[in-house]
Design an enzyme around this catalytic site. Structure first.
Site, PDB file in Angstrom:
ATOM      1  N   GLY A   1       0.854  -1.178   0.000  1.00  0.00           N
ATOM      2  CA  GLY A   1       0.000   0.000   0.000  1.00  0.00           C
ATOM      3  C   GLY A   1       0.889   1.227   0.000  1.00  0.00           C
ATOM      4  O   GLY A   1       1.604   1.473   0.970  1.00  0.00           O
ATOM      5  N   GLU A   2       0.856   1.986  -1.084  1.00  0.00           N
ATOM      6  CA  GLU A   2       1.785   3.109  -1.236  1.00  0.00           C
ATOM      7  C   GLU A   2       1.084   4.459  -1.072  1.00  0.00           C
ATOM      8  O   GLU A   2       0.090   4.743  -1.746  1.00  0.00           O
ATOM      9  CB  GLU A   2       2.478   3.034  -2.602  1.00  0.00           C
ATOM     10  CG  GLU A   2       3.548   4.092  -2.790  1.00  0.00           C
ATOM     11  CD  GLU A   2       4.489   3.813  -3.950  1.00  0.00           C
ATOM     12  OE1 GLU A   2       5.315   4.686  -4.269  1.00  0.00           O
ATOM     13  OE2 GLU A   2       4.404   2.708  -4.538  1.00  0.00           O
ATOM     14  N   VAL A   3       1.619   5.259  -0.169  1.00  0.00           N
ATOM     15  CA  VAL A   3       1.163   6.624   0.109  1.00  0.00           C
ATOM     16  C   VAL A   3      -0.354   6.669   0.339  1.00  0.00           C
ATOM     17  O   VAL A   3      -1.107   7.330  -0.372  1.00  0.00           O
ATOM     18  CB  VAL A   3       1.592   7.611  -1.005  1.00  0.00           C
ATOM     19  CG1 VAL A   3       1.409   9.052  -0.528  1.00  0.00           C
ATOM     20  CG2 VAL A   3       3.047   7.399  -1.409  1.00  0.00           C
TER      21      VAL A   3
END
Length: 271
Positions: free
Chosen positions: A167-169
């Site tokens: 899960g990015e940013v």
């Protein structure tokens, strides 16, 4: 360490297995870094990092640096386009020593891989290559509607068979609630500390980039050292050329000569 058989049916040891990660969900935190060289993989293992991720073409190299850490191989978009290419690439990476594969592709691709019992990690949130869909580089899930849509994407990935997801940013509080509501191992890249695994690029951790992303933290300044090395390299090369042109190099220590008697005989042979 756990004894396992690799996908090439070779006995090996791993610090973590898929079962270990699933059993530890919500109970224990892990760390992951990117490693694409022998030295980087070795450093990760020596530092006690739990998981590493590399380009799939670097798996053999990385395994020479660390043959025990849980390793995920990233299937790059441009190298694996069709379903057949992706499946072949995944099997090849696993046979070379990877424990799982990473792809930001669709749920259909995830499902195809999962149907072959391939441990697959997906990618949601700010997927850089898809950033135009979000209006540029920004956090994803900052409104109730967008956060709920993101949650649905997590569930879709879970239902497709992914065992883990980067899960990015994503806002930390949103990531926490999503992580609590999925069986997947959640890996936070700039999404706070409430996921199961905290992930950063090694070059950001070690201070090798001039402009690291906001979510990164440099613990050393290797960029400064690299720049100093380049300055020293150029200085040494300039000194070598100067001494070569002036006759200072090579000197007596770097040269050998035939003894005078033998040399006289050599000259007579030339005449």
């Amino acid at each position: 360490m756990k004894n396992i058989y690799t996908w090439s049916v070779e006995l090996a040891q791993r610090n973590l297995t898929i079962a270990d990660l699933k059993a530890a969900k919500g109970k224990k935190k892990f760390t992951q870094v990117r490693a694409n060289t022998i030295g980087e993989a070795y450093a990760a293992e020596e530092a006690g990092i739990d998981m590493i991720i590399s380009n799939s073409k670097n798996v053999n190299k990385v395994r020479k640096g660390s043959n025990k850490l849980f390793l995920t191989a990233s299937l790059f978009w441009e190298e694996f386009v069709t379903k057949d290419e992706i499946l072949k690439g995944a099997f090849k990476a696993l046979e070379n020593g990877a424990d799982a594969v990473f792809t930001p592709r669709s749920t259909q691709i995830i499902e195809m891989l999962a149907n072959e019992d391939i441990p697959v990690m997906g990618h949601l949130g700010l997927v850089p290559r898809k950033s135009s869909w979000f209006g540029g580089l920004r956090a994803v899930g900052k409104t109730p509607k967008e956060a709920h849509e993101l949650f649905q994407k997590f569930k879709d990935l879970e239902n497709a068979g992914a065992f883990a997801v980067e899960g990015e940013v994503i806002p930390e509080n949103v990531m926490k609630e999503i992580s609590n509501r999925t069986s997947m191992i959640t890996i936070s890249m700039g999404s706070g500390k409430k996921a199961d695994v905290i992930y950063l690029f090694m070059e950001d951790i070690c201070g090798e980039t001039a402009k690291p992303p906001r979510h990164a933290k440099a613990y050393e300044n290797l960029l400064k050292l690299k720049n100093e090395i380049e300055i020293k390299r150029i200085k040494a090369l300039k000194a070598f050329k100067k001494d070569s042109m002036s006759g200072k190099f090579p000197g007596k220590k770097q040269s050998i000569n035939m003894d005078s008697q033998q040399f006289d005989s050599f000259l007579k042979l030339l005449d």
